[in-house]
Structures are given as C-alpha cells and as structure tokens.
Design an enzyme around this catalytic site. Structure first.
Site, PDB file in Angstrom:
ATOM      1  N   LYS A  37      -5.020 -10.317  -5.306  1.00  0.00           N
ATOM      2  CA  LYS A  37      -6.191 -10.561  -4.462  1.00  0.00           C
ATOM      3  C   LYS A  37      -7.377  -9.698  -4.901  1.00  0.00           C
ATOM      4  CE  LYS A  37      -6.540  -8.360  -0.554  1.00  0.00           C
ATOM      5  NZ  LYS A  37      -6.478  -7.803   0.794  1.00  0.00           N
TER       6      LYS A  37
ATOM      7  N   LYS B 265       0.833  -1.213   0.000  1.00  0.00           N
ATOM      8  CA  LYS B 265       0.000   0.000   0.000  1.00  0.00           C
ATOM      9  C   LYS B 265       0.860   1.252   0.000  1.00  0.00           C
ATOM     10  CE  LYS B 265      -4.332  -1.701   1.247  1.00  0.00           C
ATOM     11  NZ  LYS B 265      -5.024  -2.348   2.323  1.00  0.00           N
TER      12      LYS B 265
ATOM     13  N   LYS C 180     -11.238  -4.733  -1.960  1.00  0.00           N
ATOM     14  CA  LYS C 180     -12.338  -3.770  -2.079  1.00  0.00           C
ATOM     15  C   LYS C 180     -11.891  -2.358  -2.408  1.00  0.00           C
ATOM     16  CE  LYS C 180     -13.312  -4.321   2.773  1.00  0.00           C
ATOM     17  NZ  LYS C 180     -12.030  -4.145   3.433  1.00  0.00           N
TER      18      LYS C 180
HETATM   19  P1  TYM Z   1     -10.296  -6.497   5.206  1.00  0.00           P
HETATM   20  O1  TYM Z   1     -11.301  -5.468   5.577  1.00  0.00           O
HETATM   21  O2  TYM Z   1      -9.403  -6.237   4.050  1.00  0.00           O
HETATM   22  O3  TYM Z   1     -11.020  -7.872   4.947  1.00  0.00           O
HETATM   23  C1  TYM Z   1     -11.963  -8.413   5.843  1.00  0.00           C
HETATM   24  C2  TYM Z   1     -11.829  -9.927   5.855  1.00  0.00           C
HETATM   25  O4  TYM Z   1     -12.015 -10.440   4.539  1.00  0.00           O
HETATM   26  C3  TYM Z   1     -10.879 -11.226   4.171  1.00  0.00           C
HETATM   27  N1  TYM Z   1     -10.613 -11.029   2.736  1.00  0.00           N
HETATM   28  C4  TYM Z   1     -10.482 -12.018   1.846  1.00  0.00           C
HETATM   29  N2  TYM Z   1     -10.566 -13.349   1.984  1.00  0.00           N
HETATM   30  C5  TYM Z   1     -10.398 -14.093   0.862  1.00  0.00           C
HETATM   31  N3  TYM Z   1     -10.147 -13.563  -0.359  1.00  0.00           N
HETATM   32  C6  TYM Z   1     -10.066 -12.228  -0.537  1.00  0.00           C
HETATM   33  N4  TYM Z   1      -9.845 -11.721  -1.736  1.00  0.00           N
HETATM   34  C7  TYM Z   1     -10.228 -11.389   0.603  1.00  0.00           C
HETATM   35  N5  TYM Z   1     -10.206 -10.039   0.787  1.00  0.00           N
HETATM   36  C8  TYM Z   1     -10.428  -9.851   2.106  1.00  0.00           C
HETATM   37  C9  TYM Z   1      -9.725 -10.682   5.000  1.00  0.00           C
HETATM   38  O5  TYM Z   1      -8.712 -11.641   5.141  1.00  0.00           O
HETATM   39  C10 TYM Z   1     -10.434 -10.371   6.304  1.00  0.00           C
HETATM   40  O6  TYM Z   1     -10.564 -11.532   7.095  1.00  0.00           O
HETATM   41  N6  TYM Z   1      -6.717  -5.803   8.605  1.00  0.00           N
HETATM   42  C11 TYM Z   1      -8.014  -6.414   8.364  1.00  0.00           C
HETATM   43  C12 TYM Z   1      -9.116  -5.850   9.224  1.00  0.00           C
HETATM   44  C13 TYM Z   1      -8.853  -5.972  10.681  1.00  0.00           C
HETATM   45  C14 TYM Z   1      -8.944  -7.164  11.442  1.00  0.00           C
HETATM   46  C15 TYM Z   1      -8.647  -6.748  12.769  1.00  0.00           C
HETATM   47  C16 TYM Z   1      -9.225  -8.491  11.116  1.00  0.00           C
HETATM   48  C17 TYM Z   1      -8.519  -4.962  11.513  1.00  0.00           C
HETATM   49  N7  TYM Z   1      -8.404  -5.436  12.784  1.00  0.00           N
HETATM   50  C18 TYM Z   1      -8.616  -7.704  13.799  1.00  0.00           C
HETATM   51  C19 TYM Z   1      -9.202  -9.407  12.152  1.00  0.00           C
HETATM   52  C20 TYM Z   1      -8.902  -9.021  13.484  1.00  0.00           C
HETATM   53  C21 TYM Z   1      -8.383  -6.133   6.918  1.00  0.00           C
HETATM   54  O7  TYM Z   1      -7.848  -5.276   6.299  1.00  0.00           O
HETATM   55  O8  TYM Z   1      -9.433  -6.875   6.488  1.00  0.00           O
END
Ligand code: TYM
Length: 331
Positions: free
Chosen positions: A197, A112, A200
């Site tokens: 990947k 990023k 969003k």
């Molecule tokens: P985020 O918001 O990008 O994604 C939320 C969840 O969706 C999963 N995910 C995916 N799984 C499979 N294929 C994909 N293409 C894909 N894109 C997203 C992510 O692995 C995630 O489980 N840093 C985290 C948010 C966060 C978090 C936390 C998660 C902040 N604090 C504490 C768990 C515990 C994030 O950016 O997720």
C-alpha cells in the site's frame, strides 16, 4: 439524517492514497449528504515511535489540508481527536468489551509490530489497543457510515463486532456502523512496490506521492513507477500490479473505470504521462489553497475550536449512556 465519521492520522505527510481512498469522497459526496464529522486522529500517531514536535506540525498540516481539499466547516465538523475527551472515555469501556485475541489478529498490528521489532524498537501497548480507540472514535458519534480506504475494513469490522456485543450485553447503546469505499482507487499501491500500500509513514520514498509534492516531483515519481516487462496495456491487478495501479490512479482522477482504459493506451509511457498530468492537475488546487490557509493559522484554529465543541456535544450523550449501561455509578 445519516451520520458519517472518518479520520486521518498525522503520522506523515498526506498521500495520494489518502486523497483518492478517502478525502476526495468526504469532500465531494459525504459532507453534502450527511451529518459528517472528520477528525485528525492525533492520539493514533502516538502508537509508534514519534517526535512530539513533528506530530504537532503534522496535525496542523493535516487539518489545513482537509480544508484545502474542500471540506467546508459550514457543511461538516472538522476537529482534532485529542481535543475531545469522549474518545478516551469510551475507548476504556471498549477495552472491557474487546478480547485480547481479536485485537492481536488485526493485520495492521501484526505488520507494524513486525516492522518495529525489525527496527530494534519496542512495540507500544497502544499499537495493540489502537483498533479499540478507533472503534471508540466511530461509536461515540453514532456513525452509520465510515468512509475509508480498503485497508481499514478489518478495523471497521471489529468496531461492528464490539457495538453488537456491547448492545447485547448492556442494552442498545451504539449504532452499528458500516464501512464505505470509493468505487476505484480504494487501495492505491506504492509506485516502487506495487504489492504494498502507498503509506504515509515512508513519506520520503520515491513510490509515494504526497499531496504537497511539487508538480515536477509528482511527474518524476509517476514516470519512474515500476511496471512489468509486458507490452499490452491491460488491467489485471493480480498479474500486472504496477500497471493496474497506474490505471486505477488515472481512473480515480478522472472518475472513470480502469477497465475502460485498457483499449485506450498503446504504450506504458503514454499511460504514465497522462497519469502524471492528471495527478498534477488534481492536486494543484489543493496545494494552492493549502499555501493560502497555512498563512492564516488563526482561521484553522478557529475552525478546529468550533469543531471540537460540536463534536463534544454530539459524543457526550452516547458516551454517558455507555457509562451508565456498563454499570458505572453516575457522577
Ligand atoms: P490513515 O491515516 O492511514 O488513512 C486515512 C484514510 O486514507 C485511506 N488510505 C488509503 N486509501 C487508498 N489507498 C491507500 N494507499 C491509502 N492509504 C490510506 C485510509 O483507508 C483511511 O480511510 N486507522 C485509520 C485512522 C482512523 C479512523 C478512525 C478512520 C482512526 N480512527 C475512525 C475512520 C474512522 C488510519 O490509520 O487511517
């Protein structure tokens, strides 16, 4: 009872990757088997260039979608991160536990950061400290398990390291959590670029299926997915990434195994058609329920208010204990 914590950040419209990689299991498994807390982690959305009104809108939409997908406030706790001060309180202690070197190594920071620089933007300091805030999200709740997609593994590993280090230095304070992943579709790839990947942040792209896309839009995106020029339908992520991605999506929708689909299809077209229909059917009830809930924002606010209260009551004792352990004078 096992404690589970996971979160989703409102940087764009939620995608099929979020659903198959995380949300679906929260709904179908986690909320029934554990004391589970799920958060719209809005402070993480401020780590990159953002529009305040859009973050507010997406936060509400994400919370509404968590409910629409089937999270039940009677079974689990749903809340917005910024409503609970304990995340910020703990992340500043963990910034005194993590090292500069270990956060700079995080893949997402490097990716990023590079993207921001290429777009002529500056890199926010919060992008560097993001995984420390994420560790605070998890450790504040004494979570045993963190159900996430594959891309979050490195962040959960860092969380474990910080928990162990803090406990060794200052006495046992934190549960050391572990990441859990769905058996298939733990990393859904972009339909137009199956080596990256499905994320969003690029939510206008043709390679990303959003949970609120109309059925015809979903069909079009999947039918136009990039595949290779071979003819056999076989599952090989390394050499046939586009095809493997479609097979994983279909298997993820059906609760099956992508390897088992190899003998079933004779053409890419037939596989795409079934995948498109499976995704449309998977998302249909979510979209319908979202429309109902979006018409009743008072209900969503009530759920979030009660969720934040419960989250605070769970997190406060652990965060207070961490303040004492690290050497701060009790108030
Ligand atoms: P985020 O918001 O990008 O994604 C939320 C969840 O969706 C999963 N995910 C995916 N799984 C499979 N294929 C994909 N293409 C894909 N894109 C997203 C992510 O692995 C995630 O489980 N840093 C985290 C948010 C966060 C978090 C936390 C998660 C902040 N604090 C504490 C768990 C515990 C994030 O950016 O997720």
């Amino acid at each position: 009872m096992t404690r589970i914590f996971s979160g989703i950040k409102p940087t764009g419209h939620l995608t099929l990757g979020n659903y198959l990689g995380a949300l679906r299991r929260w709904v179908e498994v986690d909320q029934h088997q554990a004391d589970a807390l799920f958060s719209v982690v809005d402070r993480h959305a401020l780590t990159v260039e953002h529009d305040p009104a859009r973050v507010r809108r997406l936060s509400r939409q994400a919370a509404t979608l968590l409910l629409a997908a089937g999270l039940d406030p009677e079974l689990c706790t749903i809340f917005v991160q910024s409503h609970v001060d304990e995340h910020a309180r703990l992340s500043c202690l963990l910034e005194c536990t993590a090292t500069d070197g270990e956060v700079r190594r995080m893949i997402q920071y490097r990716e990023k950061g590079t993207q921001a620089r290429a777009a002529g933007q500056s890199v926010r300091l919060s992008l560097l400290t993001y995984p420390v805030l994420m560790a605070a999200d998890i450790l504040a709740y004494g979570a045993d398990e963190v159900p996430v997609g594959e891309d979050q593994t490195q962040h959960v590993e860092l969380t474990r390291d910080l928990a162990v280090r803090f406990n060794q230095r200052y006495g046992h304070t934190f549960t050391v959590p572990r990441a859990t992943h769905p058996p298939v579709a733990a990393r859904v790839m972009d339909l137009q670029d199956p080596t990256s990947k499905m994320g969003k942040s690029h939510d206008s792209g043709a390679g990303i299926v959003c949970l609120l896309d109309e059925a015809d839009v979903v069909r079009k995106k999947i039918m136009r997915a990039v595949t290779d020029s071979g003819r056999e339908v076989e599952y090989d992520r390394a050499t046939r990434p586009g095809l493997a991605n479609l097979m994983e999506i279909l298997a993820g929708c059906q609760g099956g195994n992508p390897d088992d689909l190899a003998g079933v299809y004779e053409s890419y077209g037939a596989l795409k058609k079934d995948t498109a229909e499976a995704v449309v059917e998977l998302l249909r009830p979510v979209r319908e329920r979202h429309a109902e809930l979006a018409a009743d924002p008072g209900y969503v606010d009530k759920v979030l208010g009660q969720g934040a209260e419960r989250a605070r009551s769970v997190a406060r004792p652990t965060v207070d204990a961490a303040y004492r352990a690290i050497g701060l004078l009790p108030a």
